[in-house]
Write a protein that holds these residues in place. Structure first.
Motif, PDB file in Angstrom:
ATOM      1  N   UNK A 168      26.522  11.551 100.875  1.00  0.00           N
ATOM      2  CA  UNK A 168      25.859  11.201  99.636  1.00  0.00           C
ATOM      3  C   UNK A 168      24.514  11.891  99.542  1.00  0.00           C
ATOM      4  N   UNK A 169      24.356  12.707  98.514  1.00  0.00           N
ATOM      5  CA  UNK A 169      23.123  13.457  98.418  1.00  0.00           C
ATOM      6  C   UNK A 169      22.753  13.659  96.968  1.00  0.00           C
ATOM      7  N   UNK A 170      21.492  13.906  96.718  1.00  0.00           N
ATOM      8  CA  UNK A 170      21.060  14.158  95.353  1.00  0.00           C
ATOM      9  C   UNK A 170      21.478  15.542  94.911  1.00  0.00           C
ATOM     10  N   UNK A 171      21.492  15.745  93.600  1.00  0.00           N
ATOM     11  CA  UNK A 171      21.927  17.020  93.036  1.00  0.00           C
ATOM     12  C   UNK A 171      21.158  18.211  93.599  1.00  0.00           C
ATOM     13  N   UNK A 172      20.004  18.473  93.052  1.00  0.00           N
ATOM     14  CA  UNK A 172      19.269  19.660  93.461  1.00  0.00           C
ATOM     15  C   UNK A 172      17.853  19.269  93.808  1.00  0.00           C
ATOM     16  N   UNK A 173      17.402  19.734  94.930  1.00  0.00           N
ATOM     17  CA  UNK A 173      16.033  19.434  95.319  1.00  0.00           C
ATOM     18  C   UNK A 173      15.048  20.377  94.651  1.00  0.00           C
ATOM     19  N   UNK A 174      15.565  21.504  94.132  1.00  0.00           N
ATOM     20  CA  UNK A 174      14.710  22.344  93.300  1.00  0.00           C
ATOM     21  C   UNK A 174      15.556  23.308  92.496  1.00  0.00           C
ATOM     22  N   UNK A 175      14.947  23.824  91.437  1.00  0.00           N
ATOM     23  CA  UNK A 175      15.618  24.774  90.559  1.00  0.00           C
ATOM     24  C   UNK A 175      14.797  26.054  90.568  1.00  0.00           C
ATOM     25  N   UNK A 222      22.260  17.701  85.847  1.00  0.00           N
ATOM     26  CA  UNK A 222      21.292  17.070  86.752  1.00  0.00           C
ATOM     27  C   UNK A 222      21.330  15.552  86.569  1.00  0.00           C
ATOM     28  N   UNK A 223      21.344  15.113  85.317  1.00  0.00           N
ATOM     29  CA  UNK A 223      21.380  13.671  85.063  1.00  0.00           C
ATOM     30  C   UNK A 223      22.660  13.020  85.584  1.00  0.00           C
ATOM     31  N   UNK A 224      23.770  13.749  85.440  1.00  0.00           N
ATOM     32  CA  UNK A 224      25.039  13.221  85.974  1.00  0.00           C
ATOM     33  C   UNK A 224      24.975  13.029  87.488  1.00  0.00           C
ATOM     34  N   UNK A 225      24.325  13.980  88.149  1.00  0.00           N
ATOM     35  CA  UNK A 225      24.210  13.875  89.600  1.00  0.00           C
ATOM     36  C   UNK A 225      23.370  12.652  89.982  1.00  0.00           C
ATOM     37  N   UNK A 226      22.280  12.415  89.235  1.00  0.00           N
ATOM     38  CA  UNK A 226      21.461  11.220  89.489  1.00  0.00           C
ATOM     39  C   UNK A 226      22.283   9.962  89.240  1.00  0.00           C
ATOM     40  N   UNK A 227      23.090  10.020  88.194  1.00  0.00           N
ATOM     41  CA  UNK A 227      23.928   8.878  87.839  1.00  0.00           C
ATOM     42  C   UNK A 227      24.923   8.566  88.964  1.00  0.00           C
ATOM     43  N   UNK A 228      25.537   9.616  89.480  1.00  0.00           N
ATOM     44  CA  UNK A 228      26.464   9.447  90.598  1.00  0.00           C
ATOM     45  C   UNK A 228      25.768   8.802  91.782  1.00  0.00           C
ATOM     46  N   UNK A 273      25.113   5.218  91.293  1.00  0.00           N
ATOM     47  CA  UNK A 273      26.314   4.406  91.442  1.00  0.00           C
ATOM     48  C   UNK A 273      26.892   4.491  92.847  1.00  0.00           C
ATOM     49  N   UNK A 274      26.251   5.301  93.685  1.00  0.00           N
ATOM     50  CA  UNK A 274      26.694   5.372  95.076  1.00  0.00           C
ATOM     51  C   UNK A 274      27.887   6.261  95.322  1.00  0.00           C
ATOM     52  N   UNK A 275      28.201   7.121  94.347  1.00  0.00           N
ATOM     53  CA  UNK A 275      29.277   8.075  94.589  1.00  0.00           C
ATOM     54  C   UNK A 275      28.797   9.160  95.522  1.00  0.00           C
ATOM     55  N   UNK A 276      29.750   9.913  96.063  1.00  0.00           N
ATOM     56  CA  UNK A 276      29.370  11.044  96.904  1.00  0.00           C
ATOM     57  C   UNK A 276      29.200  12.277  96.017  1.00  0.00           C
TER      58      UNK A 276
END
Ligand code: GDP
Ligand code: MG
Length: 295
Positions: free
Chosen positions: A129-136, A109-115, A118-121
């Motif tokens: 470009x989107x955030x990792x997970x909107x819910x678990x 999850x943290x890696x996805x926020x990091x991406x 940094x503006x990665x896809x």
């Protein structure tokens, strides 16, 4: 109409833009093997959220034991397109020693926020470009007892970085009384352990929200049943599990709470889940990272 500007036309503009662009929603499912995660994901895609869809797949290993499998469907209803992505995490909690078993998922999850920072896809899933997970969605075994240490530890940690929606898996194995009692115990246990699950009181925006969300909070965790089979009931096709005693209809609210879960995720709280992810979880991450880099 003297003095009339026509501001409400902005709503139509927004609607048209959203329809053209479509939107994305990402769900992560976590729980031990055999609790019915894959089945529930199929149920979600087969149930009324999706009739027309196409599938995109990818797999990724995030640790020695936990793997990620992602399935996306583009769902179109009345001209509105939604890309629903579900990330499954097979291998979670399946070791003899489950110390730190939440770690690969926290890191993911943290890696996805990091991406995102940094503006990665997003990982291989089509470039937008989107955030990792909107819910678990976290699966609890229908033991009828209390939360287990692994459940407490996982939800305590993940609850700080992502919205958690706990569910009771395979709820057809509990009687109605057992189900009610188990749900109550879990709510007590969550409170006693300071575990924050979605929807959180602090984030209710107004009294109307509060009333709606209180109803949900009184009713979690949803006791769900999954299936990938359809059966005929009174001449209608329904998603269900056929047993010796009859058919458990998964979308029938009298039988289980799958529909409550789906409605929460897709129909009533999708936008709120996205906003909480962005404005609270991602923002917390971003501020922490900024502070770190200022040290
Ligand atoms: P996963 O390992 O968490 O992905 O679990 P699976 O979806 O592979 O399901 C494991 C087994 O449980 C399969 O035999 C499913 O048919 C069964 N199963 C899945 N959902 C349910 C449910 O809601 N009730 C019951 N009784 N069995 C289920
Ligand atoms: Mg599975």
């Amino acid at each position: 109409l003297f003095g009339y500007v026509g501001i409400e036309a902005v709503l139509e503009q927004m609607r048209r833009k959203t329809m053209k662009a479509g939107f994305e929603f990402n769900i992560m499912v976590v729980g031990q093997s055999g609790l019915g995660k894959s089945t529930l994901v199929n149920t979600l895609f087969k149930s009324k959220v999706s009739r027309k869809s196409c599938t995109l797949n990818y797999e990724e290993k995030i640790s020695k034991t936990v793997q990620l499998q992602s399935v996306s469907h583009v769902i179109e209803e009345k001209g509105v397109k939604m890309k629903l992505t579900v990330v499954d995490t097979p291998g979670f909690g399946d070791q003899i020693n489950n110390d730190n078993c939440w770690e690969p998922i926290v890191n993911y999850v943290n890696e996805q926020y990091e991406r995102y920072l940094k503006g990665y896809t997003s990982t291989g899933s089509g470039g937008s470009q989107t955030l990792a997970s909107h819910c678990c969605v976290y699966f609890l075994p229908a033991t009828g007892h209390w939360l287990r240490p692994i459940d407490v530890e996982f939800m305590k940690r993940l609850g700080k970085i992502v919205s958690i929606v706990p569910v009771i898996a395979k709820a057809d194995t509990l009687t109605m009384e057992e189900r009610l009692e188990f749900k109550q115990r879990i709510r007590q246990d969550l409170k006693a352990n300071g575990i924050r699950v979605y929807p959180q009181k602090e984030y209710d925006e107004d009294p109307e929200d509060r009333i709606l969300n209180d109803k949900i909070r009184e009713n979690i965790p949803f006791a769900v049943v999954g299936t990938d089979k359809e059966h005929q009931v009174n001449g209608n096709k329904v998603l269900g599990r056929k047993t010796k005693w009859g058919i458990i209809e998964v979308e029938n609210m009298a039988h289980c709470e799958f529909a409550n879960l789906r409605d929460l995720l897709i129909r009533s709280h999708l936008q709120d889940l996205k906003e909480v992810t962005h404005n609270i979880h991602y923002e917390t991450f971003r501020v922490r990272r900024l502070n770190e880099s200022n040290l």
